[in-house]
Design a protein around this motif. Structure first.
Motif, mmCIF file in Angstrom:
data_model
loop_
_atom_site.group_PDB
_atom_site.id
_atom_site.type_symbol
_atom_site.label_atom_id
_atom_site.label_comp_id
_atom_site.label_asym_id
_atom_site.label_seq_id
_atom_site.Cartn_x
_atom_site.Cartn_y
_atom_site.Cartn_z
ATOM 1 N N MET A 115 0.853 -1.174 0.000
ATOM 2 C CA MET A 115 0.000 0.000 0.000
ATOM 3 C C MET A 115 0.898 1.236 0.000
ATOM 4 S SD MET A 115 -3.030 0.689 2.612
ATOM 5 C CE MET A 115 -3.350 2.303 3.180
ATOM 6 N N SER A 116 0.723 2.100 -0.968
ATOM 7 C CA SER A 116 1.565 3.294 -1.049
ATOM 8 C C SER A 116 0.798 4.507 -0.512
ATOM 9 C CB SER A 116 1.995 3.540 -2.491
ATOM 10 O OG SER A 116 0.861 3.850 -3.278
ATOM 11 N N ALA A 117 1.549 5.428 -0.004
ATOM 12 C CA ALA A 117 0.937 6.637 0.535
ATOM 13 C C ALA A 117 0.553 7.572 -0.606
ATOM 14 C CB ALA A 117 1.907 7.329 1.471
ATOM 15 N N SER A 118 -0.562 8.231 -0.445
ATOM 16 C CA SER A 118 -1.001 9.150 -1.493
ATOM 17 C C SER A 118 -0.219 10.459 -1.387
ATOM 18 C CB SER A 118 -2.499 9.424 -1.358
ATOM 19 O OG SER A 118 -2.734 10.226 -0.218
ATOM 20 N N PRO A 119 -0.081 11.216 -2.496
ATOM 21 C CA PRO A 119 0.630 12.490 -2.445
ATOM 22 C C PRO A 119 -0.008 13.477 -1.487
ATOM 23 C CG PRO A 119 0.251 11.824 -4.717
ATOM 24 C CD PRO A 119 -0.488 10.871 -3.843
ATOM 25 N N ARG A 120 -1.325 13.401 -1.340
ATOM 26 C CA ARG A 120 -1.986 14.324 -0.410
ATOM 27 C C ARG A 120 -1.600 14.008 1.041
ATOM 28 N NH1 ARG A 120 -6.355 17.050 -3.110
ATOM 29 N NH2 ARG A 120 -6.599 16.093 -5.146
ATOM 30 N N PHE A 121 -1.424 12.732 1.331
ATOM 31 C CA PHE A 121 -1.031 12.342 2.681
ATOM 32 C C PHE A 121 0.378 12.852 2.998
ATOM 33 C CE2 PHE A 121 1.088 9.326 5.523
ATOM 34 C CZ PHE A 121 0.289 9.478 6.640
ATOM 35 N N LEU A 122 1.255 12.871 2.014
ATOM 36 C CA LEU A 122 2.630 13.302 2.227
ATOM 37 C C LEU A 122 2.785 14.816 2.185
ATOM 38 C CD1 LEU A 122 4.448 10.621 0.084
ATOM 39 C CD2 LEU A 122 4.217 10.699 2.562
ATOM 40 N N GLY A 123 1.707 15.544 2.004
ATOM 41 C CA GLY A 123 1.770 16.994 2.005
ATOM 42 C C GLY A 123 1.913 17.585 0.612
ATOM 43 N N GLY A 124 2.030 16.745 -0.398
ATOM 44 C CA GLY A 124 2.161 17.236 -1.766
ATOM 45 C C GLY A 124 0.804 17.417 -2.405
ATOM 46 N N GLN A 125 0.824 17.924 -3.611
ATOM 47 C CA GLN A 125 -0.415 18.088 -4.347
ATOM 48 C C GLN A 125 -0.345 17.247 -5.607
ATOM 49 O OE1 GLN A 125 -0.674 22.229 -5.145
ATOM 50 N NE2 GLN A 125 -1.248 22.769 -3.061
ATOM 51 N N ARG A 126 -1.490 16.807 -6.039
ATOM 52 C CA ARG A 126 -1.529 16.074 -7.306
ATOM 53 C C ARG A 126 -1.337 17.079 -8.427
ATOM 54 N NH1 ARG A 126 -3.550 10.781 -7.183
ATOM 55 N NH2 ARG A 126 -4.432 10.282 -5.162
ATOM 56 N N ARG A 127 -0.464 16.733 -9.359
ATOM 57 C CA ARG A 127 -0.218 17.608 -10.496
ATOM 58 C C ARG A 127 -1.012 17.095 -11.680
ATOM 59 N NH1 ARG A 127 5.477 19.298 -9.309
ATOM 60 N NH2 ARG A 127 5.083 20.497 -7.451
ATOM 61 N N THR A 128 -1.802 17.957 -12.243
ATOM 62 C CA THR A 128 -2.576 17.579 -13.407
ATOM 63 C C THR A 128 -1.935 18.203 -14.644
ATOM 64 O OG1 THR A 128 -4.008 19.507 -13.255
ATOM 65 C CG2 THR A 128 -4.673 17.546 -12.008
ATOM 66 N N PRO A 129 -2.265 17.707 -15.820
ATOM 67 C CA PRO A 129 -1.734 18.325 -17.041
ATOM 68 C C PRO A 129 -2.097 19.804 -17.153
ATOM 69 C CG PRO A 129 -2.635 16.178 -17.552
ATOM 70 C CD PRO A 129 -2.990 16.469 -16.123
ATOM 71 N N LEU A 130 -3.259 20.179 -16.635
ATOM 72 C CA LEU A 130 -3.664 21.578 -16.674
ATOM 73 C C LEU A 130 -2.730 22.426 -15.818
ATOM 74 C CD1 LEU A 130 -5.672 23.764 -17.539
ATOM 75 C CD2 LEU A 130 -7.020 23.199 -15.510
ATOM 76 N N ASP A 131 -2.371 21.946 -14.625
ATOM 77 C CA ASP A 131 -1.441 22.670 -13.761
ATOM 78 C C ASP A 131 -0.104 22.873 -14.451
ATOM 79 O OD1 ASP A 131 -3.313 22.745 -11.737
ATOM 80 O OD2 ASP A 131 -2.529 20.946 -10.749
ATOM 81 N N ARG A 132 0.392 21.824 -15.090
ATOM 82 C CA ARG A 132 1.680 21.919 -15.778
ATOM 83 C C ARG A 132 1.618 22.921 -16.916
ATOM 84 N NH1 ARG A 132 1.401 16.002 -15.639
ATOM 85 N NH2 ARG A 132 2.375 15.358 -13.706
ATOM 86 N N ARG A 133 0.525 22.889 -17.678
ATOM 87 C CA ARG A 133 0.391 23.797 -18.815
ATOM 88 C C ARG A 133 0.307 25.239 -18.345
ATOM 89 N NH1 ARG A 133 -3.738 26.179 -21.435
ATOM 90 N NH2 ARG A 133 -5.309 25.047 -20.269
ATOM 91 N N LEU A 134 -0.459 25.496 -17.285
ATOM 92 C CA LEU A 134 -0.583 26.856 -16.761
ATOM 93 C C LEU A 134 0.751 27.366 -16.232
ATOM 94 C CD1 LEU A 134 -4.016 26.634 -14.927
ATOM 95 C CD2 LEU A 134 -3.502 27.805 -17.074
ATOM 96 N N ARG A 135 1.496 26.506 -15.562
ATOM 97 C CA ARG A 135 2.808 26.896 -15.040
ATOM 98 C C ARG A 135 3.766 27.223 -16.192
ATOM 99 N NH1 ARG A 135 4.042 22.533 -12.425
ATOM 100 N NH2 ARG A 135 2.496 22.921 -10.846
ATOM 101 N N ARG A 136 3.740 26.401 -17.258
ATOM 102 C CA ARG A 136 4.593 26.621 -18.418
ATOM 103 C C ARG A 136 4.230 27.934 -19.114
ATOM 104 N NH1 ARG A 136 2.936 22.898 -22.112
ATOM 105 N NH2 ARG A 136 3.318 21.320 -20.536
ATOM 106 N N GLU A 137 2.915 28.222 -19.240
ATOM 107 C CA GLU A 137 2.481 29.469 -19.870
ATOM 108 C C GLU A 137 2.879 30.688 -19.032
ATOM 109 O OE1 GLU A 137 -1.684 29.142 -20.504
ATOM 110 O OE2 GLU A 137 -1.470 27.706 -22.148
#
Length: 94
Positions: free
Chosen positions: A1-23
Protein backbone atom coordinates in the motif's frame (compact mmCIF):
# COMPACT_ATOMS: atom_id res chain seq x y z
CA UNK A 1 0.00 0.00 0.00
CA UNK A 2 1.57 3.29 -1.05
CA UNK A 3 0.94 6.64 0.54
CA UNK A 4 -1.00 9.15 -1.49
CA UNK A 5 0.63 12.49 -2.45
CA UNK A 6 -1.99 14.32 -0.41
CA UNK A 7 -1.03 12.34 2.68
CA UNK A 8 2.63 13.30 2.23
CA UNK A 9 1.77 16.99 2.00
CA UNK A 10 2.16 17.24 -1.77
CA UNK A 11 -0.41 18.09 -4.35
CA UNK A 12 -1.53 16.07 -7.31
CA UNK A 13 -0.22 17.61 -10.50
CA UNK A 14 -2.58 17.58 -13.41
CA UNK A 15 -1.73 18.32 -17.04
CA UNK A 16 -3.66 21.58 -16.67
CA UNK A 17 -1.44 22.67 -13.76
CA UNK A 18 1.68 21.92 -15.78
CA UNK A 19 0.39 23.80 -18.82
CA UNK A 20 -0.58 26.86 -16.76
CA UNK A 21 2.81 26.90 -15.04
CA UNK A 22 4.59 26.62 -18.42
CA UNK A 23 2.48 29.47 -19.87
CA UNK A 24 3.21 31.69 -16.86
CA UNK A 25 6.95 31.09 -17.24
CA UNK A 26 6.77 31.82 -20.97
CA UNK A 27 4.87 35.09 -20.46
CA UNK A 28 7.37 36.21 -17.82
CA UNK A 29 10.28 35.52 -20.17
CA UNK A 30 8.50 37.28 -23.05
CA UNK A 31 8.11 40.46 -20.99
CA UNK A 32 11.85 40.77 -20.34
CA UNK A 33 13.77 43.46 -22.20
CA UNK A 34 16.63 42.54 -24.50
CA UNK A 35 19.15 43.59 -21.86
CA UNK A 36 17.44 41.46 -19.19
CA UNK A 37 17.41 38.45 -21.55
CA UNK A 38 21.13 38.91 -22.19
CA UNK A 39 21.84 39.19 -18.46
CA UNK A 40 19.79 36.06 -17.78
CA UNK A 41 21.72 34.13 -20.44
CA UNK A 42 25.12 35.34 -19.20
CA UNK A 43 24.33 35.02 -15.48
CA UNK A 44 25.49 31.45 -14.82
CA UNK A 45 28.77 31.74 -16.80
CA UNK A 46 29.62 35.00 -15.00
CA UNK A 47 28.82 33.36 -11.66
CA UNK A 48 31.04 30.38 -12.49
CA UNK A 49 33.88 32.69 -13.57
CA UNK A 50 33.59 34.59 -10.29
CA UNK A 51 33.69 31.40 -8.22
CA UNK A 52 36.74 30.14 -10.16
CA UNK A 53 38.54 33.48 -9.69
CA UNK A 54 37.72 33.57 -5.99
CA UNK A 55 38.84 29.98 -5.37
CA UNK A 56 42.00 30.37 -7.48
CA UNK A 57 43.12 33.49 -5.59
CA UNK A 58 42.26 31.85 -2.26
CA UNK A 59 44.32 28.75 -3.06
CA UNK A 60 47.16 30.89 -4.42
CA UNK A 61 47.21 32.96 -1.26
CA UNK A 62 47.35 29.84 0.90
CA UNK A 63 50.13 28.38 -1.25
CA UNK A 64 52.12 31.61 -1.37
CA UNK A 65 51.93 31.95 -5.15
CA UNK A 66 51.55 35.40 -6.74
CA UNK A 67 49.03 35.27 -9.60
CA UNK A 68 49.04 38.97 -10.45
CA UNK A 69 52.05 41.20 -9.81
CA UNK A 70 50.05 44.11 -8.37
CA UNK A 71 47.88 41.88 -6.13
CA UNK A 72 50.42 40.20 -3.88
CA UNK A 73 47.93 39.62 -1.06
CA UNK A 74 45.18 38.37 -3.44
CA UNK A 75 42.64 40.76 -1.95
CA UNK A 76 41.58 42.30 -5.27
CA UNK A 77 41.20 38.88 -6.92
CA UNK A 78 39.00 37.62 -4.11
CA UNK A 79 36.88 40.77 -4.07
CA UNK A 80 36.46 40.72 -7.85
CA UNK A 81 35.65 37.00 -7.82
CA UNK A 82 33.07 37.42 -5.07
CA UNK A 83 31.50 40.38 -6.86
CA UNK A 84 31.32 38.47 -10.16
CA UNK A 85 29.81 35.42 -8.46
CA UNK A 86 27.09 37.41 -6.70
CA UNK A 87 26.33 39.55 -9.77
CA UNK A 88 26.07 36.49 -12.00
CA UNK A 89 23.80 34.75 -9.50
CA UNK A 90 21.50 37.77 -9.35
CA UNK A 91 21.38 38.02 -13.15
CA UNK A 92 20.72 34.30 -13.61
CA UNK A 93 17.88 34.08 -11.09
CA UNK A 94 16.13 37.34 -11.92
Amino acid sequence: MSASPRFLGGQRRTPLDRRLRREARASTTARLSDRAKLQKRLGWPVCALGVVLFVATYVASAAGVTLVAFDRHHLLGQLAGGWLAVTGLVWATR
